[in-house]
Write a protein that holds these residues in place. Structure first.
Motif, short mmCIF file in Angstrom:
data_model
loop_
_atom_site.label_atom_id
_atom_site.label_comp_id
_atom_site.label_asym_id
_atom_site.label_seq_id
_atom_site.Cartn_x
_atom_site.Cartn_y
_atom_site.Cartn_z
N TYR A 58 0.85 -1.19 0.00
CA TYR A 58 0.00 0.00 0.00
C TYR A 58 0.89 1.24 0.00
N SER A 59 0.30 2.39 -0.37
CA SER A 59 1.07 3.63 -0.28
C SER A 59 0.16 4.82 -0.04
N SER A 60 0.77 5.88 0.45
CA SER A 60 0.14 7.19 0.48
C SER A 60 -0.18 7.60 -0.96
N PRO A 61 -1.16 8.46 -1.19
CA PRO A 61 -1.52 8.84 -2.56
C PRO A 61 -0.59 9.85 -3.22
N LEU A 62 0.42 10.35 -2.51
CA LEU A 62 1.30 11.36 -3.10
C LEU A 62 2.30 10.72 -4.06
N GLU A 63 2.78 11.53 -5.02
CA GLU A 63 3.62 10.99 -6.10
C GLU A 63 4.87 10.29 -5.58
N ARG A 64 5.55 10.88 -4.61
CA ARG A 64 6.83 10.33 -4.18
C ARG A 64 6.69 8.96 -3.52
N HIS A 91 -4.12 3.48 -3.02
CA HIS A 91 -3.91 4.66 -2.20
C HIS A 91 -4.61 4.55 -0.85
N ARG A 92 -3.97 5.04 0.16
CA ARG A 92 -4.57 5.08 1.49
C ARG A 92 -4.29 6.44 2.12
N PRO A 93 -5.28 7.36 2.10
CA PRO A 93 -5.08 8.71 2.65
C PRO A 93 -4.66 8.75 4.11
N ARG A 94 -4.98 7.70 4.88
CA ARG A 94 -4.64 7.74 6.30
C ARG A 94 -3.13 7.67 6.55
#
Length: 218
Positions: A58-64, A91-94
């Motif tokens: 999983y990842s944060s939704p930001l590009e990096r 994406h996982r906003p949390r």
């Protein structure tokens, strides 16, 4: 007793020639070095039998963070990606970067610099950020995500690509009982891995380990 391990990976170095505090701003991608860092961490994961059988990434939704996660290919890690969308990232906003009122400001001198126009007045307490999202809120939203995945992936492991402040604030809460900390003492290097193992039934933390596979990447 089944256990769940969540490997929290910080993203690689960002291309930021103007030295801006980018925080949640869009358009900030990994630099060439940052991509090499992500690849080095991906190779480390692929070579470790304790890591290369993760059930999902999983990842944060930001590009990096999405780009860092993209370096962990299914072929090299053996993962079954729990991702959707054209970019292949779930994406996982949390687990996104902390909110920050200084976003878009320059570090140092010049127009828009952090310490110009009274911006410094927002820095009232380094232990309890007065310039944006609190450490407690950051740690609690990451913790809520972790608690959901502990049971979903009982007996397995996952990778979560996030950012320095969310990873460390959550870890500090688990280790000390409070998320407040001195930001310059964080142990969360670029592309590092903070691995937390939990009892899948109770959510109790069994161990926390740390690795820095990209430390020597130039």
């Amino acid at each position: 007793m089944p256990t769940t391990t969540i490997h929290f990976v910080r993203h690689g170095k960002v291309y930021n020639p103007d030295h801006l505090l980018y925080e949640r701003l869009p358009g900030f991608h990994l630099s060439d070095r940052g991509m090499r860092m992500a690849q080095a961490t991906g190779a480390y994961i692929a070579a470790d039998p304790k890591l290369n059988t993760v059930a999902a990434v999983y990842s944060s939704p930001l590009e990096r963070t999405r780009e860092t996660a993209g370096a962990f290919s299914t072929r090299s890690t053996g993962t079954r990606r729990a991702w959707g969308g054209a970019a292949g990232t779930h994406h996982r906003p949390r687990v996104i970067e902390a909110g920050n009122e200084f976003r878009g400001k320059r570090i140092g001198h010049g127009k828009g610099a952090l310490w110009r126009d009274g911006n410094w007045k927002l820095v009232l307490n380094l232990w309890k950020p007065s310039w944006g999202e609190s450490y407690r809120h950051i740690a609690e939203r990451v913790g809520a995500f972790a608690n959901e995945k502990i049971r979903e992936y009982a007996g397995r492991q996952i990778i979560v690509v996030s950012h320095e402040s969310p990873i460390w604030s959550y870890r500090h809460l688990l280790e000390t009982g409070h998320p407040e900390h001195w930001m310059f003492l964080r142990k969360t290097a670029l592309a590092s891995i903070t691995s937390i193992t939990y009892d899948s039934d109770t959510g109790k933390v069994m161990s926390i380990t740390y690795a820095d596979p990209a430390a020597q990447v130039e």
